[in-house]
Design an enzyme around this catalytic site. Sequence first.
Site, mmCIF file in Angstrom:
data_model
loop_
_atom_site.group_PDB
_atom_site.id
_atom_site.type_symbol
_atom_site.label_atom_id
_atom_site.label_comp_id
_atom_site.label_asym_id
_atom_site.label_seq_id
_atom_site.Cartn_x
_atom_site.Cartn_y
_atom_site.Cartn_z
ATOM 1 N N ASP A 97 42.704 30.886 -14.748
ATOM 2 C CA ASP A 97 43.364 31.869 -15.599
ATOM 3 C C ASP A 97 44.801 31.998 -15.117
ATOM 4 O O ASP A 97 45.042 32.269 -13.939
ATOM 5 C CB ASP A 97 42.643 33.219 -15.472
ATOM 6 C CG ASP A 97 42.526 33.931 -16.788
ATOM 7 O OD1 ASP A 97 43.577 34.116 -17.440
ATOM 8 O OD2 ASP A 97 41.405 34.316 -17.163
ATOM 9 N N ASP A 199 46.924 33.649 -20.155
ATOM 10 C CA ASP A 199 46.744 35.046 -20.551
ATOM 11 C C ASP A 199 47.925 35.553 -21.389
ATOM 12 O O ASP A 199 49.086 35.343 -21.012
ATOM 13 C CB ASP A 199 46.631 35.874 -19.258
ATOM 14 C CG ASP A 199 46.174 37.295 -19.493
ATOM 15 O OD1 ASP A 199 45.033 37.480 -19.950
ATOM 16 O OD2 ASP A 199 46.953 38.224 -19.219
ATOM 17 N N GLU A 252 45.737 32.386 -24.710
ATOM 18 C CA GLU A 252 45.208 33.619 -25.274
ATOM 19 C C GLU A 252 46.373 34.267 -25.992
ATOM 20 O O GLU A 252 47.395 34.603 -25.390
ATOM 21 C CB GLU A 252 44.675 34.563 -24.200
ATOM 22 C CG GLU A 252 43.904 35.716 -24.843
ATOM 23 C CD GLU A 252 44.134 37.068 -24.207
ATOM 24 O OE1 GLU A 252 43.322 37.974 -24.440
ATOM 25 O OE2 GLU A 252 45.141 37.254 -23.493
ATOM 26 N N HIS A 321 35.271 38.179 -21.699
ATOM 27 C CA HIS A 321 35.195 39.356 -20.825
ATOM 28 C C HIS A 321 35.856 40.587 -21.434
ATOM 29 O O HIS A 321 35.833 41.652 -20.828
ATOM 30 C CB HIS A 321 35.845 39.026 -19.488
ATOM 31 C CG HIS A 321 37.309 38.745 -19.635
ATOM 32 N ND1 HIS A 321 37.786 37.634 -20.310
ATOM 33 C CD2 HIS A 321 38.393 39.451 -19.268
ATOM 34 C CE1 HIS A 321 39.103 37.675 -20.320
ATOM 35 N NE2 HIS A 321 39.504 38.767 -19.699
ATOM 36 N N ASP A 322 36.474 40.441 -22.608
ATOM 37 C CA ASP A 322 37.130 41.575 -23.269
ATOM 38 C C ASP A 322 36.340 42.083 -24.472
ATOM 39 O O ASP A 322 36.760 43.045 -25.123
ATOM 40 C CB ASP A 322 38.521 41.156 -23.803
ATOM 41 C CG ASP A 322 39.531 40.912 -22.689
ATOM 42 O OD1 ASP A 322 39.370 41.477 -21.595
ATOM 43 O OD2 ASP A 322 40.491 40.161 -22.936
HETATM 44 O O1 ISL Z 1 40.871 43.765 -24.791
HETATM 45 C C1 ISL Z 1 41.568 43.382 -25.687
HETATM 46 C C2 ISL Z 1 40.989 42.736 -26.859
HETATM 47 O O2 ISL Z 1 40.411 43.603 -27.707
HETATM 48 C C3 ISL Z 1 43.036 43.422 -25.616
HETATM 49 O O3 ISL Z 1 43.643 44.607 -25.723
HETATM 50 C C4 ISL Z 1 43.410 42.669 -24.370
HETATM 51 O O4 ISL Z 1 43.999 43.475 -23.458
HETATM 52 C C5 ISL Z 1 44.304 41.542 -24.762
HETATM 53 O O5 ISL Z 1 43.509 40.686 -25.497
HETATM 54 C C6 ISL Z 1 44.870 40.810 -23.564
HETATM 55 O O6 ISL Z 1 43.855 40.362 -22.711
HETATM 56 C C7 ISL Z 1 44.166 39.690 -21.539
HETATM 57 O O7 ISL Z 1 45.208 40.283 -20.800
HETATM 58 C C8 ISL Z 1 44.964 41.581 -20.267
HETATM 59 C C9 ISL Z 1 43.611 41.683 -19.550
HETATM 60 O O8 ISL Z 1 43.305 43.024 -19.335
HETATM 61 C C10 ISL Z 1 42.504 41.031 -20.328
HETATM 62 O O9 ISL Z 1 41.304 41.062 -19.610
HETATM 63 C C11 ISL Z 1 42.939 39.636 -20.654
HETATM 64 O O10 ISL Z 1 41.948 38.871 -21.287
HETATM 65 C C12 ISL Z 1 46.084 41.862 -19.320
HETATM 66 O O11 ISL Z 1 46.237 40.827 -18.399
#
Ligand code: ISL
Length: 541
Positions: A97, A199, A252, A321-322
């Site tokens: 990541d 990310d 992402e 994971h989100d």
């Molecule tokens: O959770 C979400 C999707 O519904 C978003 O608000 C999310 O924060 C966004 O997709 C970004 O995600 C990534 O970056 C974030 C981290 O908290 C997430 O886990 C990661 O996947 C910040 O680094």
Amino acid sequence: MKDWIKKSVVYQIYPRSFCDSNHDGIGDIQGIISKLDYLEYLGVNVIWLSPIYQSPNDDNGYDICDYLAINQEYGTMRDMDELIAQAKKRGIKIIMDLVINHTSDEHEWFIKSKDCQSKYRNYYFWRKGLHNGKKPPNNWTGFFGSAAWDKDASSGDYYLHLFSKKQPDLNYNNPAVLEEIKSIMRFWLDKGVGGFRCDVINVIYKNSLGNGKKRLFLTGIENYLSTDGCHNILRQLRKEVLSEYDCFTVGETVFVTTKMANDLCDSKREELDMVFPFEHMETDQIIVKWFSCKFKAKNFMKTITEWQNELEWNANYLENHDQPRSVSRFGHEGEFWETSAKMLATLLLTLKGTPYIYQGQEIGMTNYPFSNIKEIKDVESQNIYKLAKKIGIPKKLRFKMIKRKSRDHARTPMQWDHSFNAGFSSVEPWIMVNPNYHSINVESQLQNDTSVVNYYKRLIAIRKTDAPLIYGSFKAIEISKNLFVFEREYEGKKNTVILNFSRNSIPLKNKISGEVILSNYGKSKIENMLQPFEAFIVRSL
Ligand code: ISL
Ligand code: CA
């Protein structure tokens, strides 16, 4: 795109919740190593590892304070080298990541940047506040529901953070920042990793720090979403770093449209290999994810179809994971739990593009039955809950909002067996285990040939070798209220995929014939009446 990438099936590991080897309640690298045989059995050939770098864990590792060191809770660099080597032995590559929009506020760069004279000052966005420092420099709001600026007590200046206040944004107007990132990437690629999941990569470059148009969510976004500056950075990283290694990148990309995705993945522009879309995951929400609405399968199918049609190659996923668990969200938790989990698996593994399976998805893990906000650990859920309180949303409703979409649903420990704590750890885990681990776990499913996990295994094997599923075109044949039929065709060979998204039986109007290569009801022949959540892959003869 290289052929091995096209043939790959990716498995995402959230290290904190995967497997605890040293009895502290937290998943770790040795835990992952102990499960590599299982992943080899499943047949995946790439692991995407959520962050394992040193981090104070404000956002579970997405706040990095040393990109070249391993979080002690997860192990050591030796463990990491062992993981890369052990995975390689089994034909599995690891992708890391890459979290470069922001660092942790405990990163050495940020700590030093608090000094106005330091060369690190310009690594971040430090600005004077307005009205004698009483107000932030602009009106931007962040992803986690707060203002995008916070004040440093010592200087009285503000710094920008699109995510939590412990995640200050890096300043890519400063070329020194990108040089740091290049050497971090080389460090990991030299260790033999197979690429990066990047990310929030489409927000890293800020065009200006001007006020944004007022919005319910993310005021200011037009200043940084998919900017030319971001494209330039990605081209540079590809040309100067990535092209020297046998690897791939997946972006992402929040709020990405098909047009933006094409710009990022266009093979002529040489930026990213593929991006994760979000639109299909937004078909059960209104404006923002916290305002959920009923899942309408037809909107979901239509959105997936649009992405399949518009893009040459997709990064397909139903969980990460989100996100809440897909079977709870798009399938059925009760009577049709198993068939719906298999139906969703069939969708994921037969679309055009690279499939990404999230840990636990392959055994049909479900959402956690949260009953109180105190049970939820995630910084995003907690911040949004506070914001909802501030704007006067009643307690019951705000808990309901969080419960529907909390990221913690995906973060409960992996359910390995029916022993204490689901076999994840011998001590109390950092986050609660889903009580349904007695019935949903890896061990019992491995013993059953018709289980969800063995269905995934079969599907993965098919996906990795079947030419139409790897290289074929995509064509939607039928999208109705609950029925999705599409074809994948390559060099005269054709597969038809049939999916019923409902708990009702529905007639199949289109006449489809051929050899059934997979059926989630174990059938060898296609019938005109589809059973609840029934799925078929049919090869035309
Ligand atoms: O959770 C979400 C999707 O519904 C978003 O608000 C999310 O924060 C966004 O997709 C970004 O995600 C990534 O970056 C974030 C981290 O908290 C997430 O886990 C990661 O996947 C910040 O680094
Ligand atoms: Ca541990």
